[in-house]
Design an enzyme around this catalytic site. Structure first.
Site, PDB file in Angstrom:
ATOM      1  N   SER A 133       0.592  -1.353   0.022  1.00 29.75           N
ATOM      2  CA  SER A 133       0.070  -0.038  -0.018  1.00 29.75           C
ATOM      3  C   SER A 133       0.999   1.241   0.051  1.00 29.75           C
ATOM      4  O   SER A 133       2.074   1.074   0.439  1.00 29.75           O
ATOM      5  CB  SER A 133      -0.842   0.142   1.227  1.00 29.75           C
ATOM      6  OG  SER A 133      -1.643   1.281   1.460  1.00 29.75           O
ATOM      7  N   TYR A 137      -2.181   0.387  10.887  1.00 31.65           N
ATOM      8  CA  TYR A 137      -2.336  -0.217   9.518  1.00 31.65           C
ATOM      9  C   TYR A 137      -0.919  -0.010   8.437  1.00 31.65           C
ATOM     10  O   TYR A 137      -0.642  -0.728   7.794  1.00 31.65           O
ATOM     11  CB  TYR A 137      -3.537   0.467   8.717  1.00 31.65           C
ATOM     12  CG  TYR A 137      -3.769   0.261   7.411  1.00 31.65           C
ATOM     13  CD1 TYR A 137      -4.135  -1.110   7.003  1.00 31.65           C
ATOM     14  CD2 TYR A 137      -3.377   0.974   6.393  1.00 31.65           C
ATOM     15  CE1 TYR A 137      -4.097  -1.593   5.592  1.00 31.65           C
ATOM     16  CE2 TYR A 137      -3.704   0.739   4.980  1.00 31.65           C
ATOM     17  CZ  TYR A 137      -4.006  -0.898   4.797  1.00 31.65           C
ATOM     18  OH  TYR A 137      -3.983  -1.076   3.414  1.00 31.65           O
TER      19      TYR A 137
HETATM   20  P1  NDP Z   1     -11.639  -5.707   0.163  1.00 28.32           P
HETATM   21  O1  NDP Z   1     -12.233  -5.294   1.304  1.00 28.32           O
HETATM   22  O2  NDP Z   1     -12.538  -5.130  -1.098  1.00 28.32           O
HETATM   23  O3  NDP Z   1     -11.071  -7.182   0.031  1.00 28.32           O
HETATM   24  C1  NDP Z   1     -10.391  -7.483   1.333  1.00 28.32           C
HETATM   25  C2  NDP Z   1     -10.435  -9.031   0.639  1.00 28.32           C
HETATM   26  O4  NDP Z   1      -9.428  -9.783   1.874  1.00 28.32           O
HETATM   27  C3  NDP Z   1     -11.524  -9.881   0.704  1.00 28.32           C
HETATM   28  O5  NDP Z   1     -11.712 -10.657  -0.354  1.00 28.32           O
HETATM   29  C4  NDP Z   1     -11.853 -10.708   2.130  1.00 28.32           C
HETATM   30  O6  NDP Z   1     -12.093 -11.875   1.789  1.00 28.32           O
HETATM   31  C5  NDP Z   1     -10.029 -11.085   2.049  1.00 28.32           C
HETATM   32  N1  NDP Z   1      -9.774 -10.925   3.644  1.00 28.32           N
HETATM   33  C6  NDP Z   1     -10.000 -10.184   4.652  1.00 28.32           C
HETATM   34  N2  NDP Z   1      -9.778 -10.569   5.848  1.00 28.32           N
HETATM   35  C7  NDP Z   1      -9.406 -11.897   5.476  1.00 28.32           C
HETATM   36  C8  NDP Z   1      -9.227 -13.126   6.536  1.00 28.32           C
HETATM   37  N3  NDP Z   1      -9.052 -12.855   7.806  1.00 28.32           N
HETATM   38  N4  NDP Z   1      -8.844 -14.192   5.945  1.00 28.32           N
HETATM   39  C9  NDP Z   1      -9.089 -14.227   4.602  1.00 28.32           C
HETATM   40  N5  NDP Z   1      -9.344 -13.441   3.729  1.00 28.32           N
HETATM   41  C10 NDP Z   1      -9.607 -12.098   4.046  1.00 28.32           C
HETATM   42  O7  NDP Z   1     -10.226  -4.796   0.071  1.00 28.32           O
HETATM   43  P2  NDP Z   1      -9.264  -4.321  -1.019  1.00 28.32           P
HETATM   44  O8  NDP Z   1      -9.721  -5.165  -2.334  1.00 28.32           O
HETATM   45  O9  NDP Z   1      -9.294  -2.987  -1.139  1.00 28.32           O
HETATM   46  O10 NDP Z   1      -7.990  -4.975  -0.300  1.00 28.32           O
HETATM   47  C11 NDP Z   1      -7.207  -5.871  -0.830  1.00 28.32           C
HETATM   48  C12 NDP Z   1      -5.721  -5.565  -0.499  1.00 28.32           C
HETATM   49  O11 NDP Z   1      -5.298  -4.207  -1.004  1.00 28.32           O
HETATM   50  C13 NDP Z   1      -5.622  -5.261   1.101  1.00 28.32           C
HETATM   51  O12 NDP Z   1      -4.365  -5.962   1.560  1.00 28.32           O
HETATM   52  C14 NDP Z   1      -5.512  -3.799   1.251  1.00 28.32           C
HETATM   53  O13 NDP Z   1      -4.691  -3.859   2.345  1.00 28.32           O
HETATM   54  C15 NDP Z   1      -4.685  -3.381  -0.027  1.00 28.32           C
HETATM   55  N6  NDP Z   1      -4.971  -2.023  -0.290  1.00 28.32           N
HETATM   56  C16 NDP Z   1      -6.281  -1.566  -0.651  1.00 28.32           C
HETATM   57  C17 NDP Z   1      -6.190  -0.282  -0.731  1.00 28.32           C
HETATM   58  C18 NDP Z   1      -7.467   0.541  -0.757  1.00 28.32           C
HETATM   59  O14 NDP Z   1      -7.455   1.577  -0.814  1.00 28.32           O
HETATM   60  N7  NDP Z   1      -8.640  -0.166  -1.113  1.00 28.32           N
HETATM   61  C19 NDP Z   1      -5.079   0.317  -1.133  1.00 28.32           C
HETATM   62  C20 NDP Z   1      -3.814  -0.025  -1.031  1.00 28.32           C
HETATM   63  C21 NDP Z   1      -3.711  -1.386  -0.661  1.00 28.32           C
HETATM   64  P3  NDP Z   1     -13.352 -12.440   2.957  1.00 28.32           P
HETATM   65  O15 NDP Z   1     -13.903 -11.414   3.840  1.00 28.32           O
HETATM   66  O16 NDP Z   1     -14.395 -13.312   2.095  1.00 28.32           O
HETATM   67  O17 NDP Z   1     -12.348 -13.453   3.836  1.00 28.32           O
HETATM   68  C1  8X3 Z   2      -5.241   1.751   1.510  1.00 31.40           C
HETATM   69  C2  8X3 Z   2      -4.804   3.152   1.181  1.00 31.40           C
HETATM   70  O1  8X3 Z   2      -4.538   5.349   2.083  1.00 31.40           O
HETATM   71  O2  8X3 Z   2      -6.188   3.860   3.142  1.00 31.40           O
HETATM   72  O3  8X3 Z   2      -4.088   0.926   1.786  1.00 31.40           O
HETATM   73  O4  8X3 Z   2      -4.127   3.767   3.867  1.00 31.40           O
HETATM   74  S1  8X3 Z   2      -5.029   4.259   2.720  1.00 31.40           S
END
Ligand code: NDP
Ligand code: 8X3
Length: 250
Positions: free
Chosen positions: A138, A151
């Site tokens: 991230s 985070y």
């Molecule tokens: P979402 O919430 O849309 O997706 C998160 C995914 O992670 C879901 O499929 C969820 O599946 C899975 N997950 C969460 N907790 C668990 C767990 N305990 N066990 C197994 N699976 C889990 O978020 P994003 O797509 O945005 O996030 C994906 C990645 O990208 C993360 O690592 C996030 O930190 C990172 N990220 C996101 C950003 C953003 O702004 N959205 C920016 C930068 C990085 P389920 O609930 O079915 O288990």
């Molecule tokens: C997700 C982006 O700015 O919410 O990793 O931390 S931010």
């Protein structure tokens, strides 16, 4: 030869979009997440394009992680590509008032979960002397922002662990890279703010990155020639200059 990719967090957001993108390119898929109904739905849709197998487990549960990955049928046992994507932020609070449960969730899922899944898959990659691991970090792994404390710590850890993986797996010819997005419009804010209405305001007033933008970049990284490894990539939407500077409509 057709490759197989295992994607964690494939039920939503970036992971789901990546599953769709890789299926388009005929890559076989192992889709992981906790929500079984979503996995089943995505499996049904993508099975029309490629071979798909779903595994439902919580990345925090190391026994469940190993049992699930060991249960893979022969067709899916050879994981060529690992996308460590499962993760979320939990809460946005100053360090003095933050919740220990939120801290546990972020460290257990974003850091330890990534390690457990990696530990279950890396030995088969080192044995074959091939593989490609992409860890989703991230912008929060590149800079710390107010109230981001734990985070940001978890995502700095993802970046550091990825660098460590790249060093240690170098003798085996395994590619390791991080893709580090800024604001992406997914379920991320619903989870971070636990359904609070503020989650609906996070992506308003500017064009945030969409999960498909990141999925395309992941496929780009995967489809480079054998001698090219995208080691570490920071991706913002045009409106975002840093974690705290986002140009929004007035
Ligand atoms: P979402 O919430 O849309 O997706 C998160 C995914 O992670 C879901 O499929 C969820 O599946 C899975 N997950 C969460 N907790 C668990 C767990 N305990 N066990 C197994 N699976 C889990 O978020 P994003 O797509 O945005 O996030 C994906 C990645 O990208 C993360 O690592 C996030 O930190 C990172 N990220 C996101 C950003 C953003 O702004 N959205 C920016 C930068 C990085 P389920 O609930 O079915 O288990
Ligand atoms: C997700 C982006 O700015 O919410 O990793 O931390 S931010």
């Amino acid at each position: 030869m057709v490759k197989t990719a295992l994607i964690t967090g494939a039920t939503s957001g970036i992971g789901k979009a990546t599953a769709y993108e890789l299926a388009k390119h005929g890559i076989n898929l192992v889709l992981c997440g906790r929500r079984k109904a979503r996995l089943a739905e995505i499996e049904t849709i993508l099975s029309k394009q490629t071979k798909v197998h779903s595994l439902s487990f919580d990345v925090r549960d190391k026994t469940a992680v190993f049992n699930a990955i060991n249960s893979l049928p022969n067709t899916f046992k050879t994981i060529d590509i690992l996308i460590n994507n499962a993760g979320n932020a939990h809460g946005l609070d100053p360090i003095n008032t933050g919740s220990i449960d939120d801290w546990d969730a972020m460290m257990d899922i974003n850091v330890k979960g990534l390690l457990y899944v990696s530990k279950a898959i890396i030995p088969s990659m080192t044995k074959r002397k091939s593989g490609h691991i992409i860890n989703i970090g991230s912008s929060a792994g590149k800079e710390v922002y107010p109230k981001g404390n734990v985070y940001c710590g978890s995502k700095h850890a993802v970046v550091a662990i990825s660098e460590g993986m790249r060093i240690d797996l170098n003798p085996y010819g395994i590619k390791v890279g991080t893709i580090n997005p800024g604001l992406v419009e997914t379920e991320f804010s619903q989870v971070r703010f636990k359904g609070d209405a503020v989650a609906n305001t996070i992506y308003k007033g500017y064009s945030a990155l969409q999960p498909e933008d990141i999925a395309e970049i992941i496929y780009f990284a995967l489809s480079r020639p054998a001698h090219v490894n995208i080691a570490d990539l920071l991706v913002f939407c045009t409106a975002q200059a840093s974690s705290t500077i986002v140009k929004k409509d007035q």
